[in-house]
Design a protein around this motif. Structure first.
Motif, PDB file in Angstrom:
ATOM      1  N   GLY A 155      74.690  44.158  59.255  1.00 52.77           N
ATOM      2  CA  GLY A 155      75.562  44.840  59.888  1.00 52.77           C
ATOM      3  C   GLY A 155      75.045  45.573  61.137  1.00 52.77           C
ATOM      4  O   GLY A 155      75.761  46.115  61.789  1.00 52.77           O
ATOM      5  N   GLY A 156      73.832  45.212  61.661  1.00 45.24           N
ATOM      6  CA  GLY A 156      73.346  45.651  62.690  1.00 45.24           C
ATOM      7  C   GLY A 156      73.928  45.188  64.160  1.00 45.24           C
ATOM      8  O   GLY A 156      74.620  44.068  63.808  1.00 45.24           O
ATOM      9  N   GLY A 157      73.565  45.439  65.259  1.00 44.26           N
ATOM     10  CA  GLY A 157      74.198  44.940  66.376  1.00 44.26           C
ATOM     11  C   GLY A 157      73.940  45.956  67.475  1.00 44.26           C
ATOM     12  O   GLY A 157      73.298  46.715  67.633  1.00 44.26           O
ATOM     13  N   LEU A 158      74.626  45.368  68.591  1.00 45.30           N
ATOM     14  CA  LEU A 158      74.543  46.144  69.880  1.00 45.30           C
ATOM     15  C   LEU A 158      76.094  47.164  70.116  1.00 45.30           C
ATOM     16  O   LEU A 158      76.936  46.563  69.999  1.00 45.30           O
ATOM     17  N   VAL A 159      75.610  48.257  70.392  1.00 45.00           N
ATOM     18  CA  VAL A 159      76.831  49.167  70.445  1.00 45.00           C
ATOM     19  C   VAL A 159      76.597  50.195  71.585  1.00 45.00           C
ATOM     20  O   VAL A 159      75.343  50.783  71.767  1.00 45.00           O
ATOM     21  N   GLN A 160      77.557  50.618  72.218  1.00 45.27           N
ATOM     22  CA  GLN A 160      77.377  51.606  73.265  1.00 45.27           C
ATOM     23  C   GLN A 160      77.339  53.197  72.622  1.00 45.27           C
ATOM     24  O   GLN A 160      77.719  53.513  71.562  1.00 45.27           O
ATOM     25  N   ALA A 161      76.399  53.667  73.322  1.00 41.89           N
ATOM     26  CA  ALA A 161      76.351  55.131  72.895  1.00 41.89           C
ATOM     27  C   ALA A 161      77.772  55.955  72.572  1.00 41.89           C
ATOM     28  O   ALA A 161      78.699  55.586  73.100  1.00 41.89           O
ATOM     29  N   GLY A 162      77.635  56.659  71.292  1.00 40.60           N
ATOM     30  CA  GLY A 162      79.046  57.248  71.107  1.00 40.60           C
ATOM     31  C   GLY A 162      79.708  56.357  70.067  1.00 40.60           C
ATOM     32  O   GLY A 162      80.834  56.800  69.472  1.00 40.60           O
ATOM     33  N   GLY A 163      79.357  55.059  69.841  1.00 37.05           N
ATOM     34  CA  GLY A 163      80.169  54.374  69.115  1.00 37.05           C
ATOM     35  C   GLY A 163      79.792  54.195  67.520  1.00 37.05           C
ATOM     36  O   GLY A 163      78.862  55.166  67.153  1.00 37.05           O
ATOM     37  N   SER A 164      80.053  53.360  66.835  1.00 35.39           N
ATOM     38  CA  SER A 164      79.902  53.427  65.592  1.00 35.39           C
ATOM     39  C   SER A 164      79.288  51.883  65.066  1.00 35.39           C
ATOM     40  O   SER A 164      79.608  50.985  65.459  1.00 35.39           O
ATOM     41  N   LEU A 165      78.648  51.728  63.862  1.00 31.34           N
ATOM     42  CA  LEU A 165      78.281  50.470  63.129  1.00 31.34           C
ATOM     43  C   LEU A 165      78.322  50.893  61.671  1.00 31.34           C
ATOM     44  O   LEU A 165      78.097  52.208  61.290  1.00 31.34           O
ATOM     45  N   ARG A 166      78.613  49.804  60.869  1.00 24.13           N
ATOM     46  CA  ARG A 166      78.370  50.048  59.348  1.00 24.13           C
ATOM     47  C   ARG A 166      77.493  49.029  58.906  1.00 24.13           C
ATOM     48  O   ARG A 166      77.404  48.040  59.113  1.00 24.13           O
ATOM     49  N   LEU A 167      76.109  49.478  58.197  1.00 28.18           N
ATOM     50  CA  LEU A 167      75.229  48.761  57.765  1.00 28.18           C
ATOM     51  C   LEU A 167      75.401  48.622  56.211  1.00 28.18           C
ATOM     52  O   LEU A 167      75.910  49.763  55.310  1.00 28.18           O
ATOM     53  N   SER A 168      75.158  47.431  55.651  1.00 28.61           N
ATOM     54  CA  SER A 168      75.160  47.409  54.247  1.00 28.61           C
ATOM     55  C   SER A 168      74.025  46.694  53.832  1.00 28.61           C
ATOM     56  O   SER A 168      73.202  46.060  54.458  1.00 28.61           O
ATOM     57  N   CYS A 169      73.585  47.291  52.493  1.00 27.17           N
ATOM     58  CA  CYS A 169      72.390  46.871  51.771  1.00 27.17           C
ATOM     59  C   CYS A 169      72.982  46.126  50.407  1.00 27.17           C
ATOM     60  O   CYS A 169      73.489  47.179  49.558  1.00 27.17           O
ATOM     61  N   ALA A 170      72.844  44.822  50.295  1.00 25.81           N
ATOM     62  CA  ALA A 170      73.123  44.349  49.145  1.00 25.81           C
ATOM     63  C   ALA A 170      72.105  44.233  48.120  1.00 25.81           C
ATOM     64  O   ALA A 170      71.275  43.368  48.504  1.00 25.81           O
ATOM     65  N   ALA A 171      71.909  44.351  46.748  1.00 25.20           N
ATOM     66  CA  ALA A 171      70.951  44.529  46.080  1.00 25.20           C
ATOM     67  C   ALA A 171      71.506  43.289  44.826  1.00 25.20           C
ATOM     68  O   ALA A 171      72.357  43.066  44.676  1.00 25.20           O
TER      69      ALA A 171
END
Length: 115
Positions: free
Chosen positions: A7-23
């Motif tokens: 879920g990582g990536g490049l985003v502008q300040a103020g923006g959002s991202l969602r990271l996931s951790c699958a086990a």
């Protein structure tokens, strides 16, 4: 237990991202899952944790901006919602799972916040 962070990536300040951790593996034995991050030239630091009971804790630097949760659709996945991102949130983000006295790490996913 194996952990896969995404879920990582490049985003502008103020923006959002969602990271996931699958086990995968003995996921029923996991007592807690946490997120950590490591910025270039800095030590790895703790970001947030969610326990098997659903209790959550956050580092002061991300409190009110990041939310850790279990995925409603995927029982084996823990998400980290990153909002109001700042330049200083740029880092490689890792998830970690605890089973009794042992812990396991995922491979990390890069988050880059640009101005």
């Amino acid at each position: 237990v194996q952990l896969q962070a995404s879920g990582g990536g490049l985003v502008q300040a103020g923006g959002s991202l969602r990271l996931s951790c699958a086990a995968s593996g003995s996921i029923d034995s996991i007592s807690a899952v946490g997120w950590f991050r490591q910025a270039p030239g800095k030590q790895r630091e703790w970001v947030a944790t969610i326990t098997n009971a659903g209790s959550t804790t956050y580092a002061d630097s991300v409190k009110g901006r990041f939310t850790i949760s279990r995925d409603n659709a995927a029982k084996n996945t823990v998400n980290l919602q990153l909002s109001s991102l700042k330049l200083e949130d740029t880092a490689v983000y890792y998830c970690r799972a605890w089973i009794v006295v042992k812990d396991y790490w995922g491979q990390g996913t890069q988050v880059t916040v640009s101005s």
